[in-house]
Write a protein that holds these residues in place. Structure first.
Motif, PDB file in Angstrom:
ATOM      1  N   ILE A  46      -0.760  -1.142  14.152  1.00 37.23           N
ATOM      2  CA  ILE A  46      -0.566  -0.834  12.728  1.00 37.23           C
ATOM      3  C   ILE A  46       0.036  -2.046  12.013  1.00 37.23           C
ATOM      4  O   ILE A  46      -0.432  -2.446  10.946  1.00 37.23           O
ATOM      5  N   GLU A  47       1.068  -2.627  12.608  1.00 32.19           N
ATOM      6  CA  GLU A  47       1.721  -3.802  12.004  1.00 32.19           C
ATOM      7  C   GLU A  47       0.722  -4.948  11.856  1.00 32.19           C
ATOM      8  O   GLU A  47       0.653  -5.598  10.798  1.00 32.19           O
ATOM      9  N   PHE A  50      -1.679  -4.321   8.868  1.00 32.79           N
ATOM     10  CA  PHE A  50      -1.088  -4.593   7.554  1.00 32.79           C
ATOM     11  C   PHE A  50      -0.848  -6.088   7.349  1.00 32.79           C
ATOM     12  O   PHE A  50      -1.018  -6.595   6.239  1.00 32.79           O
ATOM     13  N   CYS A  59      -2.988   3.531   0.447  1.00 34.68           N
ATOM     14  CA  CYS A  59      -3.433   3.724   1.823  1.00 34.68           C
ATOM     15  C   CYS A  59      -3.815   5.191   1.976  1.00 34.68           C
ATOM     16  O   CYS A  59      -3.009   6.076   1.689  1.00 34.68           O
ATOM     17  N   CYS A  61      -5.289   7.878   4.789  1.00 36.93           N
ATOM     18  CA  CYS A  61      -5.574   8.070   6.208  1.00 36.93           C
ATOM     19  C   CYS A  61      -6.296   9.392   6.419  1.00 36.93           C
ATOM     20  O   CYS A  61      -5.788  10.457   6.051  1.00 36.93           O
ATOM     21  N   LEU A  93       2.144   4.861   9.896  1.00 34.77           N
ATOM     22  CA  LEU A  93       1.451   4.140   8.824  1.00 34.77           C
ATOM     23  C   LEU A  93       2.352   4.013   7.597  1.00 34.77           C
ATOM     24  O   LEU A  93       2.385   2.973   6.941  1.00 34.77           O
ATOM     25  N   GLY A  97       3.781   0.656   6.715  1.00 35.73           N
ATOM     26  CA  GLY A  97       2.989   0.261   5.556  1.00 35.73           C
ATOM     27  C   GLY A  97       3.731   0.186   4.246  1.00 35.73           C
ATOM     28  O   GLY A  97       3.299  -0.521   3.331  1.00 35.73           O
ATOM     29  N   GLN A  98       4.878   0.871   4.131  1.00 41.71           N
ATOM     30  CA  GLN A  98       5.588   0.866   2.848  1.00 41.71           C
ATOM     31  C   GLN A  98       5.973  -0.538   2.397  1.00 41.71           C
ATOM     32  O   GLN A  98       6.007  -0.822   1.203  1.00 41.71           O
ATOM     33  N   TYR A 100       4.165  -3.114   2.721  1.00 44.62           N
ATOM     34  CA  TYR A 100       2.937  -3.805   2.317  1.00 44.62           C
ATOM     35  C   TYR A 100       2.313  -3.188   1.064  1.00 44.62           C
ATOM     36  O   TYR A 100       1.343  -3.719   0.539  1.00 44.62           O
ATOM     37  N   LEU A 101       2.854  -2.060   0.629  1.00 44.85           N
ATOM     38  CA  LEU A 101       2.330  -1.417  -0.573  1.00 44.85           C
ATOM     39  C   LEU A 101       2.939  -2.066  -1.815  1.00 44.85           C
ATOM     40  O   LEU A 101       4.142  -2.340  -1.849  1.00 44.85           O
ATOM     41  N   PHE A 107       0.544   6.584  -0.705  1.00 46.72           N
ATOM     42  CA  PHE A 107       0.015   6.978   0.596  1.00 46.72           C
ATOM     43  C   PHE A 107      -0.612   8.354   0.436  1.00 46.72           C
ATOM     44  O   PHE A 107      -0.031   9.232  -0.206  1.00 46.72           O
TER      45      PHE A 107
END
Length: 186
Positions: A46-47, A50, A59, A61, A93, A97-98, A100-101, A107
């Motif tokens: 996941i990392e 991103f 994002c 899913c 995620l 992912g937060q 990268y948002l 989400f």
């Protein structure tokens, strides 16, 4: 918007991708297909995803396996299929992912009807989908920088008119709703 769609080659992803692509830039990801490969059961995968993609606006899913079968056949190994894949995969995620948002990004996770209205032979799905829904409610209170989070909770996809399904995902991504479990065709 620049939108990451995870599970783009799955049942729901194949419906969403062309619809979202009409208005947005779609980056597709999946276990074995898409613009990028990702294993949502692996935080390192996941990392890496991103890091490769960089900043995004949303994002979505629609990935995650779960066991279906009678209660008497359910054991920890079968239960962990859904917990590791669909529940923790989607939670990770968000946790990863937060960062990268973009500000005011979103989400959209996918749970399912079994979280609210279970039927026989679906205890594992009830646990996993209920967990996703609870995570949405709690995480929506704490995400920073205007980031929103919602879940789409569909009935059996084959029984849902396509426009109802796509409208639910569009509502989550394009509106200002936050912390909602958007039920589709219950």
């Amino acid at each position: 918007m620049k939108i990451l769609l995870i599970g783009a080659n799955g049942e729901i992803g194949k419906i969403l991708k062309p619809e979202f692509a009409k208005k947005h830039e779609i980056i597709s990801a999946g276990r074995t297909s898409g613009d990028f490969n990702v294993n949502i059961t692996d935080v390192n995968s996941i990392e890496k995803l991103f890091q490769q993609i960089g900043k995004i606006d949303a994002c979505i899913c629609v990935a995650g396996d779960c066991y279906t079968g009678e209660l008497l056949s359910l054991d920890e190994e079968k239960l962990n299929i859904g917990i590791q894949n669909k529940l923790l995969g989607q939670i990770n995620l968000v946790l990863i992912g937060q960062k990268y948002l973009n500000d005011n990004g979103s989400f959209t996770l996918t749970s399912g009807k079994m979280g609210d209205k279970p039927v026989k032979n679906n205890s594992a799905k009830a646990i996993v989908n209920g967990g996703i829904n609870s995570f949405i409610l709690a995480a929506s209170l704490e995400l920073e920088r205007g980031i929103r989070i919602n879940a789409i909770s569909p009935a059996k996809v084959a029984d849902i008119p396509i426009h109802e399904l796509t409208n639910a995902y569009f509502k989550s991504v394009e509106s200002t709703v936050n912390g909602e479990i958007i039920k589709v065709n219950y």
